[in-house]
Design an enzyme around this catalytic site. Structure first.
Site, PDB file in Angstrom:
ATOM      1  CE  LYS A  78      -3.906   1.754   2.817  1.00 32.44           C
ATOM      2  NZ  LYS A  78      -4.717   1.453   4.028  1.00 32.44           N
ATOM      3  CB  SER A 153      -8.124   3.144   3.081  1.00 26.78           C
ATOM      4  OG  SER A 153      -7.228   2.577   4.035  1.00 26.78           O
ATOM      5  CB  SER A 177      -8.114   0.285   5.977  1.00 23.74           C
ATOM      6  OG  SER A 177      -8.891   1.460   6.019  1.00 23.74           O
TER       7      SER A 177
END
Lengths: 492, 96
Positions: A78, A153, A177
């Site tokens: 990420k 996310s 997330s």
């Protein structure tokens, strides 16, 4: 196809020289070139770096050296984890040209383990969101239905694994997330206990809640990645010194007599009845395998959303004060320094980030601190106590990882509606306990995730239940249809 | 209405955010709707409850004060929007 295989299968192929690390890396790079213009999981692809690393691993294999579990395995991270010299944007305009001068601890640990970094993954800006729609750069699409969000996310992290654009990925989980996108995309996602994985080099959102964890195709793979990334780190002052186990030791296909609690708040109001039904079916499977299942209650669950959004935004408003256009990141032109701060932040941050900074600043401001921030921290204590009490009776708690399957783009344009979709995940972050989402079936052709919650530093028990379930079901082996026609239809 | 338009402008000042007219209107409406929802916390009795700042009880984390290698000056300034002679350069700070 080779890119569909698990880490453990790939390791065997590499160790027996049936495939080279270079071939494997190129297979992924090619797949990224083929599919990612439609799926948009990657913000940055590191073609040359990955190939160079792969050839180093191949030399090692040629020398006959022993190969570590993650050595030569292509993966992605990420884009909120620092990678030295590799652009790290947090999916924000304000970090559009940020090249970290150091590596996050997880980056170092995966590099030391010999994993090959393929690239950096899309996310909601500063990890604020539940759909990845808040990225300043692009919308990542759910491989099971291109009209749907991948969750967030860590949307890019979930899609990279679900669509076989990486063997595994790392995400971060502040209020769900990792687990919610894992559920939406049909992969395994673990949020470890707070303090189990170092946050050093993770760009902060809400420091008392943020935690890094692995997204993988199988439960075994998840344990293998945790073996590499977990454990005390002096660079993170909230890192906990604990007796780090070999997580693969918990991959035991037996849950006889294990006590599983079903919090009724996770099956009632606000939960899609089809999702609840799907998870109940999984519960029956576990019962059939010898688990002792009964209902329980986490009575303060409904207060978790407001408590979470006050605490998380308060911490965010403080953490994001560092983006001032002085030391790194975007700077807007202005004639004086205060004007420069205000304009830089106005132009550099997206709407959701500004909204959360505003909410958090308000909650911390003079006259409102006690009513909002302090009150939320007290409620956090009550939520934590709910879990403590439940864990006196149960080894594991079980519920859906998300109240619905993946929703459509634009469907939750009202901020509060989006916040409410986090009801099954935020209590876990407030309590600091570990939780895992594993593939648990489908509703309307979209994957759903079963969430297992455990006692602090008891990831092992979660792995044991998850592994046993996985050995009895085939949900994790099912793949989205990503043929050319499907992608073409979706792009229209 | 928990938050007025003036509150939003004041908080934006604290947060060093320049807002346009549309944002002032949107945030006034949206923050009110979020805080209305959060008002449910008021109904919960938290008398005598100790607040939790961190899920894992934290104690002071101390270590010896040793000099260790750190990131070089050059490397630190590489991400700076504007730098000069080893310093971060910013617009003027005061009018005088």
């Amino acid at each position: 196809m080779i890119f569909e295989k698990s880490i453990s299968e790939l390791h065997e192929l590499l160790a027996h020289k049936e495939v080279s690390a270079a071939e494997l890396t190129n297979a992924y790079l090619e797949r990224i070139r083929d599919l990612d213009q439609d799926l948009q999981a990657y913000l940055t692809v590191l073609e040359e770096d990955a190939q160079k690393l792969a050839s180093e691993i191949d030399q090692k294999i040629a020398r006959g050296e022993e190969l570590g579990a993650l050595e030569g395995i292509p993966m992605a991270m990420k884009d909120n984890m620092c990678t030295e010299g590799v652009r790290t944007t947090c999916a924000s305009q304000i970090l559009r040209e940020f090249y970290p001068p150091y590596d996050a601890t997880v980056t170092t640990r995966l590099r030391d383990a010999g994993s090959i970094l393929l690239g950096k993954l899309n996310m909601d800006e500063f990890a604020m969101g539940s759909s990845t729609e808040n990225s300043a750069y692009m919308k990542t699409r759910n491989p099971w239905n291109l009209d749907c969000v991948p969750g967030g996310s860590s949307g890019g992290a979930a899609v990279s694994v679900a669509a076989d654009l990486a063997a595994f990925s790392l995400g971060s989980d502040t209020g769900g997330s990792i687990r919610q996108p894992a559920a939406f995309c049909g992969v395994v996602g673990l949020k470890p206990t707070y303090g189990a994985v170092s946050r050093f080099g993770l760009i902060a959102y809400a420091s008392s809640l943020d935690q890094i964890g692995p997204l993988t195709k199988t439960v075994r793979d998840n344990a293998l990645v945790m073996n590499a990334i977990a454990g005390y780190d002096a660079m993170d002052s909230t890192s906990v010194r604990y007796d780090k186990p070999d997580y693969t030791k918990f991959l035991i296909n037996d849950i006889k007599g294990l006590k599983i609690g079903l919090p009724r708040e996770y099956f009632g109001e606000g939960i899609d009845p089809e999702v609840a039904k799907g998870i109940q079916k999984c519960v029956e499977t576990l019962r059939g395998l010898g688990a002792e299942v009964s209902e329980c209650s986490l009575p303060h669950t409904e207060y978790a959303i407001p408590a979470y959004y006050l605490i998380a935004t308060a911490e965010a408003s403080s953490n994001l004060a560092r983006y001032d256009g002085v030391r790194y990141g975007y700077r807007a032109e202005a004639s004086d320094v205060l004007g420069m701060f205000r304009k830089t932040r106005a132009e550099g941050f997206g709407q959701e980030v500004k909204r959360r900074i505003m909410l958090g600043t308000y909650a911390l401001s003079s006259g409102y601190y006690d009513a909002y921030y302090l009150k939320a921290q007290k409620v956090r204590t009550l939520i934590k106590q709910d879990f403590d009490q439940a864990f006196e009776k149960f080894d594991v708690l079980l519920g859906p990882a998300a109240p619905t399957p993946a929703f459509k783009f634009g469907e939750k344009s009202n901020p509060l509606t989006m916040y409410l979709s986090d009801i099954t995940t935020v209590p876990i972050n407030l309590a600091g306990i570990p939780a895992i989402s594993i593939p648990a079936g489908f509703v309307n052709g979209l994957p759903i995730g079963m969430q297992l919650m455990g006692k602090p530093f008891n990831e092992g028990t979660l792995y044991r239940v998850a592994y046993t379930f996985e050995q009895t079901t085939n949900y994790h082996t099912l793949k989205p249809n990503l043929s050319g026609e499907v992608l073409a239809r979706g792009s229209r | 209405m928990a938050i007025s338009r003036e509150d939003v402008i004041y908080v934006a000042g604290l947060a060093r955010l320049e807002l346009n007219e549309q944002e002032i209107q949107d945030y006034t409406q949206q923050l009110n709707s979020i805080l209305d929802y959060a008002a449910m916390l008021e109904h919960l009795d938290t008398e005598g409850v100790v607040p939790t700042a961190h899920a894992v009880p934290l104690h002071n984390v101390l270590r010896e004060d040793e000099v260790k290698p750190s990131i070089s000056h050059d490397k630190t300034l590489r991400n700076a929007p504007d730098a000069e002679e080893g310093f971060f350069r910013v617009p003027r700070i005061s009018l005088t």
